[in-house]
Design an enzyme around this catalytic site. Structure first.
Site, mmCIF file in Angstrom:
data_model
loop_
_atom_site.group_PDB
_atom_site.id
_atom_site.type_symbol
_atom_site.label_atom_id
_atom_site.label_comp_id
_atom_site.label_asym_id
_atom_site.label_seq_id
_atom_site.Cartn_x
_atom_site.Cartn_y
_atom_site.Cartn_z
ATOM 1 C CD GLU A 82 -28.126 -37.810 59.492
ATOM 2 O OE1 GLU A 82 -29.137 -37.483 60.156
ATOM 3 O OE2 GLU A 82 -27.005 -38.000 60.013
ATOM 4 C CB SER A 140 17.909 -10.391 80.557
ATOM 5 O OG SER A 140 18.804 -11.195 81.283
#
Ligand SMILES: [Zn+2]
Ligand SMILES: [Zn+2]
Length: 669
Positions: A80, A347
């Site tokens: 980095e 149902s």
């Protein structure tokens, strides 16, 4: 006359002043570093103010530099910011390179950020990529370097960078990806983690293990270049097989609910705010009810096949706030929230269609015959509805209430045909369903819906005909108690109180002797209304129902749509009953409110007339005043009893008795 160079410098001065003014009026910019609000994980509360664990606990894991593996520190510096210990916070060459790239692509694409700049961004700034933010970042980076030592900055950095999977800080990352502490990372693991912050979603080893591995090799190469390791160490680390595992940090008691809240917050406030922004989220969940749900699911699924799945969701009938949610059998093995997954409801969808029939003037006592019947729809083969089970037809008349109690399919489809499938679909949509296909099989649950929608739809019956959309977050506050959002959807009436009560009365029958859910009546132990559901070939088993206070839907099935081979009452019913019983323990026992314009009468299930003492199967039914049957059952009168015995001439007997009409059975004593 002014000369050229003078005018240019005046323009420059103007631009600089504008930038300064703009920067000053942009929030959060101050001449000195803002006071360092320590990153604080957000907290999720239930409806009673109890903490729900699992949202952002990992992010509270701060460590000192001594508690971080040196491999990781070397790796992150190498990849980095190799000049970290040399520069003064800002890498001029890096910035120029990044600026050139940005100009070339006409937007802010490249970072060129030092560890100090990234720390300034992580600690003080938002994630947006704007020019102003970039300037603030540079400014704060310089201030950071003046105020803190390099080691202090590196420590801040390691505890605030994002590694993906909700892991902020290296300790959280070590636990999330390797199930260990940051101090225990070896070279291979450290190099892998150090590669993640550049693009956490892309290099996520759980999602893209190959890309994560490639990224690890880049990190290892940089470590060689920076002379932290030699080539042999690099090759050994690159060859090492990594096993990824999450630490057994508790998922909490409501993992699916917490994940849903996290997804919502991430979308609305950004990931970092969840883990470091100290939000306080007041949710609708009731942890006591959630525990009842967990227990009911655990018991209900324990003797079932390993890959059989389930979902349970319960809402308060008064406001559709989600009180309990189980999205699957085991969150650690499958994170799919099935309470929000669409499945055919079987149902359990019938009540919405019956509600329209009642609204159109049908009554619970009206009869329809179950027999072979064929419907012709243009462009489709003839449709012949049948019942589930061994016999396709009953070949007899059913009152509407009994047809729901025994879940007769033929009656439901014939009724839908009578009231009109388009009307039925539009009516059902008032209960929160979207874009229902207006087909004849609508009452058999041919449109896929979510368990949540079923619980909320039924809640409208329990709540006397008013519908409220579901909510699960009541309020979100920031670190300082400022309210960021509040949710309180309005309720509105969709059916009359009488209609809602008549359906409730019908669904109460499902739990009575003769109903498909009768075996669960004792198990629930209080007044309730419910419906079973089983889809074609037993692929989905449902049980949906409510008490006056709680509405709950339970689904049991396979993710891949294979047959469960169990009806809803057996597979899903016990989970529903156990949940309602457990979750209601702290609620007072209540009966459903009967509206002033509703009458209840015992009806002969065989004829649909008012039951006499001779009717073998009387059943209490509810009617809107004026719609109830007026006549006593003609088939089960005393005269008929004698006639059936056949000992004397029936015609004479009947003639004699006509002067003395039989009284309803409840008036005889
Ligand atoms: Zn039938
Ligand atoms: Zn009768």
């Amino acid at each position: 006359m002014q000369s050229g160079p003078n005018r240019t410098s005046a323009n420059m001065r103007y631009i600089i002043i504008m930038i300064l003014i703009f920067a000053t009026f942009t929030s959060g910019f101050s001449i000195s570093l803002p006071s360092l609000g320590a990153p604080e994980p957000s907290v999720l509360y239930d409806i009673n103010g109890q903490r729900i664990s699992g949202l952002a606990e990992r992010s509270g894991l701060s460590v000192n530099l001594e508690q971080i593996s040196p491999y990781f520190l070397h790796a992150i510096i190498a990849v980095e910011d190799k000049n970290f210990y040399k520069h003064h916070g800002v890498d001029i060459v890096g910035i120029l390179r990044a600026t050139f790239t940005n100009i070339r692509y006409r937007k802010i694409v490249a970072g060129g950020s030092t560890i100090t700049q990234q720390t300034a961004k992580n600690v003080y700034l938002s994630n947006e990529r704007t020019f102003i933010r970039k300037i603030k970042e540079l400014y704060y980076a310089i201030l950071l370097e003046r105020k803190y030592s390099k080691d202090e900055i590196l420590d801040m950095y390691c505890n605030t960078i994002y590694f993906g999977e909700g892991a902020y800080g290296v300790e959280a990352a070590a636990l999330t990806f390797f199930g260990m502490h940051a101090s225990e990372l070896n070279l291979a693991q450290a190099a892998l983690l150090a590669g993640l912050p550049r693009w956490p979603s892309q290099y996520d080893p759980y999602v893209n293990p190959d890309q994560a591995k490639q990224r690890q090799k880049i990190v290892l190469d940089r470590m060689v270049t920076e002379e932290y390791i030699n080539k042999d160490e690099r090759d050994a680390a690159a060859a090492e097989k990594l096993t990824y595992q999450k630490s057994s940090l508790s998922q909490g008691e409501a993992p699916y609910f917490v994940a849903m809240v996290r997804d919502y917050l991430r979308e609305k406030y950004g990931e970092r705010r969840i883990y470091q922004g100290g939000l306080r989220i007041y949710s609708t969940l009731d942890l006591d009810m959630q525990r009842a749900a967990n227990l009911a699911v655990l018991n209900g699924m324990k003797d079932r096949p390993a890959d059989l799945q389930t979902a349970l969701v319960a809402v308060d009938t008064a406001n559709s706030q989600i009180r309990a949610l189980v999205g699957g059998k085991n969150y650690s093995t499958s994170q799919l929230n099935r309470a929000y997954a669409e499945r055919q409801p079987g149902s359990t969808f019938k009540p919405f269609v019956y509600s329209l029939a009642i609204q159109q003037g049908w009554t619970a006592a009206d009869q329809i015959m179950c027999e072979e019947v064929e419907f012709h729809v243009a462009g489709s083969p003839p449709y012949r509805p049948t019942d589930y089970g061994t016999e396709p037809y009953h070949w007899k008349d059913f009152t509407l209430k009994e047809a729901v109690m025994i879940s007769d399919n033929v009656v439901a489809v014939r009724l839908n045909d009578q009231i009109g499938p388009v009307n039925a679909a539009r009516h059902a949509e008032k209960f929160g369903f979207k874009n229902l296909d207006p087909v004849l099989s609508l009452p058999l649950g041919s449109n896929a819906v979510r368990p949540l929608d079923m619980a909320v739809g039924y809640a409208a019956f329990a709540n006397q005909g008013t519908y409220t959309p579901a909510t699960y977050i009541l309020r979100v506050e920031d670190q300082n108690g400022k309210v960021l959002e509040k949710n309180q959807p309005a309720a509105h009436r969709i059916i009359s109180q009488a209609n809602a009560y008549i359906i409730t009365n019908i669904l109460n029958g499902v739990l009575q002797p003769g109903g498909t859910g009768s075996s669960l009546r004792e198990r629930v132990g209080r007044t309730a209304a419910a419906k079973t559901g089983t889809t074609d070939e037993y692929k989905d088993a449902w049980f949906v129902g409510y008490t006056p206070q709680l509405s709950c839907a339970v689904w049991v099935g396979y993710d891949r749509n294979q047959a469960v081979n169990l009806p809803g009452s057996v597979a899903a019913g016990p989970i529903w009953a156990d949940f309602i019983k457990g979750a209601s323990a702290k609620l007072p026992e209540k009966d459903f409110h009967i509206p002033y314009n509703v009458t209840t009468l015992p009806i002969c299930l065989d004829t649909g007339f008012i039951a006499t003492e001779y009717c073998p199967r009387p059943m209490e039914m509810a009617f809107e005043d004026g719609t109830e049957p007026q006549d006593l059952c003609p088939q089960h009168s005393p005269a008929q009893e004698w006639a059936d015995e056949g000992s004397w001439d029936s015609d004479e007997t009947r003639n004699e008795d006509e002067n003395q009409p039989s009284r309803p059975w409840w008036q005889l004593w």
